[in-house]
Design a protein around this motif. Sequence first.
Motif, PDB file in Angstrom:
ATOM      1  N   THR A  15       0.822  -1.206   0.000  1.00 51.57           N
ATOM      2  CA  THR A  15       0.000   0.000   0.000  1.00 51.57           C
ATOM      3  C   THR A  15       0.860   1.263   0.000  1.00 51.57           C
ATOM      4  OG1 THR A  15      -0.183   0.114   2.398  1.00 51.57           O
ATOM      5  CG2 THR A  15      -1.858  -1.182   1.244  1.00 51.57           C
ATOM      6  N   GLY A  33      -0.274   1.533  -5.701  1.00 58.15           N
ATOM      7  CA  GLY A  33      -0.528   0.872  -4.422  1.00 58.15           C
ATOM      8  C   GLY A  33      -1.573  -0.219  -4.538  1.00 58.15           C
ATOM      9  N   LYS A  34      -1.505  -1.142  -3.611  1.00 63.63           N
ATOM     10  CA  LYS A  34      -2.512  -2.197  -3.525  1.00 63.63           C
ATOM     11  C   LYS A  34      -3.597  -1.803  -2.520  1.00 63.63           C
ATOM     12  CE  LYS A  34       0.543  -5.950  -4.918  1.00 63.63           C
ATOM     13  NZ  LYS A  34       1.084  -7.269  -4.583  1.00 63.63           N
ATOM     14  N   ASP A  35      -3.741  -0.490  -2.293  1.00 71.23           N
ATOM     15  CA  ASP A  35      -4.758   0.036  -1.390  1.00 71.23           C
ATOM     16  C   ASP A  35      -6.150  -0.346  -1.913  1.00 71.23           C
ATOM     17  OD1 ASP A  35      -3.134   2.554   0.153  1.00 71.23           O
ATOM     18  OD2 ASP A  35      -2.396   1.994  -1.816  1.00 71.23           O
TER      19      ASP A  35
END
Length: 70
Positions: A15, A33-35
Amino acid sequence: MGAATAGYCMTADGTTTLLNKQPCDKEWDQCIGKDVVSGVTPMGCACMKDTTMALTWICGSTNQWYTLAM
């Protein structure tokens, strides 16, 4: 000025939270990001100069990366 594509952010969980406002090495480096996505646009970070001219990760919505050139 950034790359046409960007890889995932290299944090423990992928993230952007841990990168935001942290020092970086290469101006215009970018990451996605992997948010959790709120809406349709993912979060990402770009390495840019802050107000003190230090290279810093600036993170936010990737739809803010591009502006219309006049």
